[in-house]
Write an enzyme that holds these catalytic residues in place. Structure first.
Site, PDB file in Angstrom:
ATOM      1  N   SER A 127       0.837  -1.204   0.000  1.00  0.00           N
ATOM      2  CA  SER A 127       0.000   0.000   0.000  1.00  0.00           C
ATOM      3  C   SER A 127       0.866   1.245   0.000  1.00  0.00           C
ATOM      4  O   SER A 127       1.965   1.251   0.565  1.00  0.00           O
ATOM      5  CB  SER A 127      -0.864  -0.013   1.256  1.00  0.00           C
ATOM      6  OG  SER A 127      -1.455   1.252   1.466  1.00  0.00           O
ATOM      7  N   TYR A 152      -2.200  -1.583  10.829  1.00  0.00           N
ATOM      8  CA  TYR A 152      -2.389  -2.048   9.445  1.00  0.00           C
ATOM      9  C   TYR A 152      -1.191  -1.629   8.586  1.00  0.00           C
ATOM     10  O   TYR A 152      -0.591  -2.445   7.881  1.00  0.00           O
ATOM     11  CB  TYR A 152      -3.683  -1.471   8.851  1.00  0.00           C
ATOM     12  CG  TYR A 152      -3.705  -1.527   7.336  1.00  0.00           C
ATOM     13  CD1 TYR A 152      -3.946  -2.725   6.681  1.00  0.00           C
ATOM     14  CD2 TYR A 152      -3.439  -0.385   6.575  1.00  0.00           C
ATOM     15  CE1 TYR A 152      -3.926  -2.779   5.299  1.00  0.00           C
ATOM     16  CE2 TYR A 152      -3.427  -0.443   5.194  1.00  0.00           C
ATOM     17  CZ  TYR A 152      -3.673  -1.640   4.558  1.00  0.00           C
ATOM     18  OH  TYR A 152      -3.633  -1.700   3.188  1.00  0.00           O
ATOM     19  N   LYS A 156       2.011  -3.879   6.598  1.00  0.00           N
ATOM     20  CA  LYS A 156       2.459  -3.811   5.191  1.00  0.00           C
ATOM     21  C   LYS A 156       3.970  -3.577   5.126  1.00  0.00           C
ATOM     22  O   LYS A 156       4.677  -4.203   4.326  1.00  0.00           O
ATOM     23  CB  LYS A 156       1.698  -2.716   4.425  1.00  0.00           C
ATOM     24  CG  LYS A 156       0.232  -3.033   4.196  1.00  0.00           C
ATOM     25  CD  LYS A 156       0.039  -4.270   3.320  1.00  0.00           C
ATOM     26  CE  LYS A 156      -1.402  -4.710   3.207  1.00  0.00           C
ATOM     27  NZ  LYS A 156      -1.568  -6.043   2.594  1.00  0.00           N
TER      28      LYS A 156
HETATM   29  C1  UD1 Z   1      -7.034   4.204   3.571  1.00  0.00           C
HETATM   30  C2  UD1 Z   1      -5.881   3.945   4.477  1.00  0.00           C
HETATM   31  C3  UD1 Z   1      -4.793   3.236   3.707  1.00  0.00           C
HETATM   32  C4  UD1 Z   1      -5.327   1.956   3.145  1.00  0.00           C
HETATM   33  C5  UD1 Z   1      -6.550   2.212   2.305  1.00  0.00           C
HETATM   34  C6  UD1 Z   1      -7.156   0.873   1.995  1.00  0.00           C
HETATM   35  C7  UD1 Z   1      -5.884   5.731   6.160  1.00  0.00           C
HETATM   36  C8  UD1 Z   1      -5.150   6.927   6.677  1.00  0.00           C
HETATM   37  N1  UD1 Z   1      -5.376   5.164   5.058  1.00  0.00           N
HETATM   38  O1  UD1 Z   1      -6.604   5.120   2.569  1.00  0.00           O
HETATM   39  O2  UD1 Z   1      -3.737   2.947   4.586  1.00  0.00           O
HETATM   40  O3  UD1 Z   1      -4.351   1.324   2.366  1.00  0.00           O
HETATM   41  O4  UD1 Z   1      -7.517   2.996   3.025  1.00  0.00           O
HETATM   42  O5  UD1 Z   1      -8.291   1.003   1.243  1.00  0.00           O
HETATM   43  O6  UD1 Z   1      -6.878   5.331   6.701  1.00  0.00           O
HETATM   44  N2  UD1 Z   1     -13.077  10.398   3.239  1.00  0.00           N
HETATM   45  C9  UD1 Z   1     -14.086  11.257   3.624  1.00  0.00           C
HETATM   46  N3  UD1 Z   1     -15.223  10.721   4.128  1.00  0.00           N
HETATM   47  C10 UD1 Z   1     -15.411   9.371   4.279  1.00  0.00           C
HETATM   48  C11 UD1 Z   1     -14.372   8.492   3.875  1.00  0.00           C
HETATM   49  C12 UD1 Z   1     -13.207   9.049   3.370  1.00  0.00           C
HETATM   50  O7  UD1 Z   1     -13.966  12.475   3.507  1.00  0.00           O
HETATM   51  O8  UD1 Z   1     -16.461   8.945   4.767  1.00  0.00           O
HETATM   52  C13 UD1 Z   1     -11.841  10.955   2.669  1.00  0.00           C
HETATM   53  C14 UD1 Z   1     -10.611  10.683   3.495  1.00  0.00           C
HETATM   54  O9  UD1 Z   1     -10.386  11.674   4.464  1.00  0.00           O
HETATM   55  C15 UD1 Z   1      -9.540  10.665   2.420  1.00  0.00           C
HETATM   56  C16 UD1 Z   1     -10.255  10.149   1.173  1.00  0.00           C
HETATM   57  O10 UD1 Z   1     -11.637  10.336   1.430  1.00  0.00           O
HETATM   58  O11 UD1 Z   1      -9.077  11.944   2.145  1.00  0.00           O
HETATM   59  C17 UD1 Z   1      -9.989   8.704   0.898  1.00  0.00           C
HETATM   60  O12 UD1 Z   1     -10.238   7.960   2.086  1.00  0.00           O
HETATM   61  P1  UD1 Z   1     -10.201   6.350   2.115  1.00  0.00           P
HETATM   62  O13 UD1 Z   1     -11.042   5.832   1.030  1.00  0.00           O
HETATM   63  O14 UD1 Z   1     -10.487   5.935   3.510  1.00  0.00           O
HETATM   64  O15 UD1 Z   1      -8.706   6.020   1.704  1.00  0.00           O
HETATM   65  P2  UD1 Z   1      -7.326   6.492   2.371  1.00  0.00           P
HETATM   66  O16 UD1 Z   1      -7.547   7.127   3.686  1.00  0.00           O
HETATM   67  O17 UD1 Z   1      -6.577   7.261   1.360  1.00  0.00           O
END
Ligand code: UD1
Length: 339
Positions: A127, A152, A156
């Site tokens: 990741s 997590y 990795k």
């Molecule tokens: C997350 C994990 C990453 C993992 C990946 C697996 C973290 C910090 N990182 O990535 O280690 O490999 O998932 O799929 O948790 N967001 C919102 N509202 C929501 C959900 C997400 O605003 O309800 C935003 C988050 O703040 C982020 C973006 O959407 O900026 C993507 O979030 P997400 O899909 O959870 O992925 P990551 O956080 O990038």
């Protein structure tokens, strides 16, 4: 003779799409999965896309003897793609031992099986979380690995290290460490896609479930970051493009030097903000999404996206789908599911 590829976690989100692409490329994929994060009917869907039978074994990858028994059924095992792992960041903070036991334990089990069964080629699911918050958000494979922010993420980093040492140890192991950015979307057929258990942690399934009315509203985690619109920037990659990269990684291992453990960034090279993703989803699917701006989520980095040059040059891989395609496919998939 058709090359057999063992796919652990082959019923999962990225695994199921990879099984389809392996089949399309002429391999004989063999799935090992215990459905802890999938459903048995996904296998039927994979077979319906492929138009052929896909061998499947309901086995926990921590069970080394059981994995070995599966592998011993096949004489021409070309490689193993190891997806099987727990992946929810928040859950890993609550249940760290489960995460180390499953993610690290499964890897050790499959490495032992690979050595005893003389399987040379390993493709490992890593990741971009290994980079943490990088000084330059366009990360290359040379960007330093950071201390993990969650158990997590640490599994990795630990698994990458174990593979790097194992590759240099006794035996014939060659490996690729595939560092995924943010996979989204679903198969264009809408027959397979992401199946989150309970409330989704990731953005895209939260968006599609909100659009469907399963969730009341999406909360955007912060709009006060130092980015153009204040929301986080990520590199969202269509899951089929990601799946195809695994086939390319296997081909690369055919010609790779002994003892190689090559990391590859798998992303599009383009960052999108959370608000841009919402807009793309609304525009492409012609609907309005109920969302609010909320506080930041602990552990989120403001901005990260791939420099995918190495994967493009060395694997000969480029993405063919856009974010527009991905948000359409994600919505088609969500609509195909019952409530
Ligand atoms: C997350 C994990 C990453 C993992 C990946 C697996 C973290 C910090 N990182 O990535 O280690 O490999 O998932 O799929 O948790 N967001 C919102 N509202 C929501 C959900 C997400 O605003 O309800 C935003 C988050 O703040 C982020 C973006 O959407 O900026 C993507 O979030 P997400 O899909 O959870 O992925 P990551 O956080 O990038």
């Amino acid at each position: 003779m058709t090359k057999t590829v063992i796919v652990t976690g082959g019923a999962g989100y990225i695994g199921s799409h990879t099984v389809v692409e392996l089949y399309n490329a002429g391999y004989n994929p063999v799935i090992i999965d215990d459905f802890r994060n999938s459903k048995p009917w996904i296998i039927d869907r994979i077979e319906s896309i492929c138009g052929g039978k896909i061998p499947f074994f309901n086995v926990d990858c921590q069970d080394e003897l059981a994995v070995k028994k599966v592998v011993e059924n096949y004489t021409n095992v070309h490689g193993l793609i190891h997806f099987a792992a727990d992946k929810a960041v928040g859950e890993s903070v609550a249940k760290p031992v489960q995460y180390y036991q499953n993610n690290v334990g499964s890897l050790c089990a499959i490495l032992n099986v690979m050595q005893s069964c003389n399987i040379e080629n390993l493709v490992f699911s890593s990741s971009c979380t290994v980079y943490g918050e990088a000084a330059d958000p366009a990360v290359t494979e040379e960007t330093p690995i950071k201390e993990a922010a969650s158990p997590y993420g640490d599994t990795k980093i630990t698994c990458e290290k174990i593979i790097q040492f194992a590759t240099k140890g006794e035996g014939q192991l060659k490996s690729t460490l595939l560092r995924y950015f943010n996979p989204i979307g679903a198969h264009p057929s809408a027959k397979i896609g992401e199946l989150p258990q309970g409330v989704p942690n990731n953005l895209m399934p939260y968006i599609t479930q909100t659009a469907k009315g399963i969730r009341e509203k999406l909360t955007v985690f912060g709009n006060d970051y130092d980015t153009p619109d204040g929301t986080n920037i990520r590199d969202y990659i269509h899951v089929v493009d990601l799946a195809i990269a695994h086939v390319k990684a296997l081909e690369f291992l055919d010609t790779a030097a002994n003892n190689s453990a090559e990391p590859f960034n798998l992303g599009t090279g383009r960052g999108s903000s959370v608000l841009e993703m919402i807009r793309a989803f609304e525009t492409e699917n012609n609907l309005k999404l109920n969302y609010v701006i909320g506080p930041r989520r602990a552990g989120d980095v403001p901005m990260i996206y791939a420099n995918p040059k190495k994967a493009q040059d060395v694997l000969g891989w480029t993405c063919k789908y856009t974010v527009s395609d991905a948000v359409k496919h994600a919505w088609n998939w969500e609509q195909s599911l019952g409530n």
